[in-house]
Write an enzyme that holds these catalytic residues in place. Structure first.
Site, PDB file in Angstrom:
ATOM      1  N   HIS A  22     119.200  -2.870  56.004  1.00  0.00           N
ATOM      2  CA  HIS A  22     117.884  -2.806  55.367  1.00  0.00           C
ATOM      3  C   HIS A  22     117.424  -1.367  55.127  1.00  0.00           C
ATOM      4  CE1 HIS A  22     115.458  -2.092  59.075  1.00  0.00           C
ATOM      5  NE2 HIS A  22     116.324  -2.868  59.657  1.00  0.00           N
ATOM      6  N   GLU A  74     112.641  -5.604  55.661  1.00  0.00           N
ATOM      7  CA  GLU A  74     113.176  -6.403  56.776  1.00  0.00           C
ATOM      8  C   GLU A  74     112.204  -6.399  57.939  1.00  0.00           C
ATOM      9  OE1 GLU A  74     115.282  -7.161  60.588  1.00  0.00           O
ATOM     10  OE2 GLU A  74     114.248  -5.358  59.971  1.00  0.00           O
ATOM     11  N   GLU A  75     111.657  -5.223  58.236  1.00  0.00           N
ATOM     12  CA  GLU A  75     110.861  -5.091  59.468  1.00  0.00           C
ATOM     13  C   GLU A  75     109.645  -6.014  59.511  1.00  0.00           C
ATOM     14  OE1 GLU A  75     111.979  -3.851  61.973  1.00  0.00           O
ATOM     15  OE2 GLU A  75     113.315  -2.193  61.510  1.00  0.00           O
ATOM     16  N   ASP A 126     122.935  -3.860  61.537  1.00  0.00           N
ATOM     17  CA  ASP A 126     121.533  -3.520  61.837  1.00  0.00           C
ATOM     18  C   ASP A 126     121.298  -3.447  63.330  1.00  0.00           C
ATOM     19  OD1 ASP A 126     118.826  -3.002  61.693  1.00  0.00           O
ATOM     20  OD2 ASP A 126     118.259  -5.052  61.190  1.00  0.00           O
ATOM     21  N   HIS A 164     112.281   1.495  66.860  1.00  0.00           N
ATOM     22  CA  HIS A 164     110.881   1.402  66.431  1.00  0.00           C
ATOM     23  C   HIS A 164     109.986   2.471  67.047  1.00  0.00           C
ATOM     24  CE1 HIS A 164     111.386  -3.192  65.382  1.00  0.00           C
ATOM     25  NE2 HIS A 164     112.229  -2.404  64.741  1.00  0.00           N
TER      26      HIS A 164
HETATM   27 ZN   LIG Z   1     116.590  -3.117  61.701  1.00  0.00          ZN
END
Ligand SMILES: [Zn+2]
Length: 468
Positions: free
Chosen positions: A284, A329-330, A355, A426
């Protein structure tokens, strides 16, 4: 010399066991096709495509929050880079979605021990407004403890959910310990909480909060929802253990509006047989906004694209290889859903994505074990020299390709070592320096081997010029 070949017709699979073996117990030996091995070993030693992509993207674009101008710049960057690398059919398939953006944020213990704590809003958090909110903290050791609590224990308070996620090679803690983030805000809201903070879903001890998505469901009104860094969460636990009521002032300003635009960037290595089911790979393009999205998921798109480029450099595969740099995607896999809505019924020979960072692939699994055992055996033999074991009990994974797999595409998963992944996931620490170039090349070698095995054969006479 132009000599097309089909890997499947040339597999060095012996059906007769050597005489000295026990005929009944030993499986037939499988040896990797030497041309696959050569492509794999060249990528392992020499790949620079993956590093160039992730270094370029994280430097020239940086963070790429879904449906923002930054993600749009990333799509432009992607189209330019994929075209320059010589891929065909490079284009963007746009879709619309709500945009959520972060504003000023902070957390402060007001009483009994005034001090600041490091906090970041979770995606789609409600906004406190610039004045913030103040409330008493109510502690829960798990999301289930919150679920079991009477509303009266929560109403008018700021919920705090703790947990004890530990590092694991397969990242298995993320499912269970991610629940406070995914479900906690909705449960807290339905019980009348004015806000919620969680211990970051991570495994580090840096003062970096881990953001991530959550959605308010079941009619829950959006409330401010944030993650404390792990040292700050532990500090809050110590303060709570002193036994006095704890008051927090929480500021999480954010904005949300409809009508934002995201999109999937698609590129192909055209196959010799346009009707043959395709190989779908990717990762992504969007990222969270705190770091530069290097390991999540700059490396995923870099690894899979580099692998496709190595096949293209070698010649023309029988099957088309389709690379997708999925958008958004997130916030919940919107790019994957958009792709499946348009292309999910296209015939796919395989669907796989990268990913999970940039550390080495240690294990693989695939549906081919059942549907095409000889291809599966070839994969196993081709990946084993990279230290990759097969996992006969594996499952499909990957948010972006899951909707396409759900429509029937066979899946393949190359599992990366996730021991360090949730230290950075993140957070502001998701940056280029976390990537180990040697392990990155091992990833490219693994994906190159997989694409080569499943390519249907590469026509080596049709070499294309090497372009960066
Ligand atoms: Zn990811």
């Amino acid at each position: 010399m132009k000599q097309p070949y089909l890997l499947a017709s040339l597999l060095l699979v012996s059906t007769a066991a050597p005489a000295q073996q026990s005929i009944t117990t030993l499986p037939s030996p499988v040896v990797a096709d030497p041309r696959v091995a050569a492509l794999r070993d060249d990528a392992l030693a020499n790949d620079h495509y993956a590093w160039d992509i992730v270094e370029g993207l994280t430097t020239e674009v940086g963070q790429r929050l879904a449906a923002t101008d930054a993600e749009a710049r990333a799509r432009d960057w992607a189209v330019h880079r994929l075209t320059a690398m010589g891929f065909a059919n490079v284009h963007v398939e746009p879709f619309t979605m709500p945009v959520w953006t972060r504003g000023p944020e902070g957390a402060e213990i007001v009483a009994p021990f005034p001090q600041k704590l490091a906090v970041a809003a979770l995606g789609y958090s409600g906004s406190t407004g610039p004045q913030g909110i103040t409330g008493q903290i109510v502690y829960f050791p798990s999301v289930d403890a919150l679920r079991a609590a009477p509303d009266s224990a929560v109403r008018g308070k700021i919920v705090f959910i703790d947990h004890n996620m530990m590092p694991a090679q397969d990242g298995s803690g993320y499912g269970q310990f991610g629940a406070p983030r995914r479900q906690g805000p909705t449960i807290a809201s339905l019980k009348g909480a004015i806000g919620i903070v969680i211990r970051s879903i991570g495994t580090d001890h840096h003062r970096n909060p881990h953001t991530g998505v959550q959605y308010f469901t079941d009619g829950a009104a959006p409330i401010p929802a944030g993650a404390l860094s792990i040292p700050d969460a532990e500090q809050l636990v110590r303060i709570l253990k002193r036994g006095q009521p704890v008051t927090m002032h929480l500021t999480l300003v954010s904005e949300k509006h409809d009508g934002g635009q995201s999109g999937n960037v698609i590129a192909e290595v055209p196959g010799r047989d346009p009707k043959a089911p395709i190989l779908l790979v990717g990762g992504h393009l969007d990222s969270w906004d705190l770091g530069t999205g290097a390991i999540d998921d700059g490396t995923g798109i870099a690894i899979t694209t580099a692998a496709a480029k190595h096949i293209m450099d070698a010649g023309r595969p029988l099957r088309t290889i389709r690379i997708v740099w999925f958008g958004a995607e997130e916030p919940g896999g919107l790019g994957g859903k958009a792709y499946a809505a348009v292309h999910g019924k296209d015939p796919h020979a395989i669907a796989g994505e990268s990913d999970f960072g940039a550390d080495r692939v240690w294990r693989f699994s695939s549906q081919l074990m059942k549907s095409d055992p000889s291809a599966y055996a070839q994969l196993a033999a081709s990946l084993a020299p990279l230290g990759i074991t097969k996992n006969d009990k594996g499952e499909a994974d990957g948010t972006d390709v899951e909707p396409t797999i759900a429509l029937g595409a066979p899946w393949a998963s190359l599992n990366q070592d996730g021991t360090r992944y949730f230290d950075w996931h993140h957070t502001p620490d998701d940056t280029l320096d976390k990537i180990d170039p040697v392990q990155l090349r091992q990833n490219v070698a693994a994906w190159t081997a997989m694409l080569a095995v499943l390519s249907g054969g590469i026509e080596s006479g049709a070499k294309q010029p090497k372009r960066r």
